[in-house]
Design an enzyme around this catalytic site. Sequence first.
Site, mmCIF file in Angstrom:
data_model
loop_
_atom_site.group_PDB
_atom_site.id
_atom_site.type_symbol
_atom_site.label_atom_id
_atom_site.label_comp_id
_atom_site.label_asym_id
_atom_site.label_seq_id
_atom_site.Cartn_x
_atom_site.Cartn_y
_atom_site.Cartn_z
ATOM 1 C CG HIS A 99 31.081 20.136 43.827
ATOM 2 N ND1 HIS A 99 31.470 20.674 42.622
ATOM 3 C CD2 HIS A 99 32.179 19.511 44.348
ATOM 4 C CE1 HIS A 99 32.754 20.382 42.408
ATOM 5 N NE2 HIS A 99 33.202 19.684 43.437
ATOM 6 C CG ASP A 134 38.409 22.168 44.545
ATOM 7 O OD1 ASP A 134 38.446 21.228 43.743
ATOM 8 O OD2 ASP A 134 38.216 22.012 45.756
ATOM 9 C CG HIS A 136 36.938 18.447 41.648
ATOM 10 N ND1 HIS A 136 37.695 18.220 42.775
ATOM 11 C CD2 HIS A 136 36.917 17.285 40.954
ATOM 12 C CE1 HIS A 136 38.118 16.966 42.763
ATOM 13 N NE2 HIS A 136 37.669 16.374 41.677
#
Length: 385
Positions: A99, A134, A136
């Site tokens: 991220h 993942d 996310h």
Amino acid sequence: MHRTASGWSVDKRPHRAYPVELAQFHSEDYVEFLHRITPYSQYLFRDELERYSLGGDCPIFDDLFEFCQIYAGGTIDAARRLNHQLCDIAINWAGGFHHARKGEASGFCYINDLVLGILELLKYHARVLYIDIDIHHGDGVEEAFYLTDRVMTVSFHKYGDLFFPGTGALKDIGEKEGTYYAVNVPLKDGIDDSGFTRLFKIIITKVMETYQPGAVVLQCGADSLAGDRLGCFNLSIDGASLLLIKFISVTGGGGYTKENVARCWTVETGVLLDTELPDEIPDNDYIKYFAPDYSLKIRHGNIENLNSKSYLSTVKTQILENLRCMQHAPAVQMQEVPPDFYIPDIEDEENPDERVDGHAKDRQIQRDDEFYDGDNDNDRMEDSF
């Protein structure tokens, strides 16, 4: 996980990434701030904390910068070993912080080791494929390469219902030279093994056939497993899909039910090494966490599957159509390979696993003028007697 898998792997200690290496992607001011901020001084830098999105889900803690150096160094070293053909597969389960952005932390990700590893691979490979499983969306990696065709990003993730980070729609396909080189597979709650595996195999097979990457980076976040505290999928541990991919760099990622994270990465290590592991977990210091069955397997989840066959078919059809529109295996001009950074070998540490607190490190620092090479050097004069 390490105790179970280490018997079949070659364990190499990575270097701690230098600030100059981290700045190959991240802004120098951001790296410098991470280097000097501490839990005890953060109240003096409220403006900077806000500017760099630190605090909240990216807290400041002791040895934060060292933590970043260790996991980033592992992914960078993995890429270098692949570049120099020292291995076919390189694993860094400590990495996978997908991220983080150029000058901003996000989602407990401070330094984006994946981007740094990919940049290393691009020194030797014309095309690099990044796959993210993942739960996310791999937004930081996608954003870093959104405008180029030298990196294709493919992310399988939960999308919708304000789920973090809120990006990764099917229509997000890249821009400019990177158009069609960002592939997003948005999934709903409750996806199960059969639906996920089928979609993964179809899409990745087509991507490999069309894009023909020289190297593959796989982010294996374990929060997509059933029973994860922050997840909402029904996936069991099935590493069979990894067999499709060779010559890869593999990292960890999210995962908030620690015993299942250990199970997942142990099984995936076995798959990558083509080694079948017994289902019964051997006795170890952490065996109590795997009670009552002490098994590598986990139960399937029972969350309602909102991914209808028609929805998954629509996603698959659109992605395959996009792949047909992209240039087949784009080429790059020949150019001189940038050198690796010089990394000194540090062999004199008594125990490199033993942490030294900041105050102890300060006591070890010597003044620049404490020793010098001159006629009045007291040490030299003593040595002459």
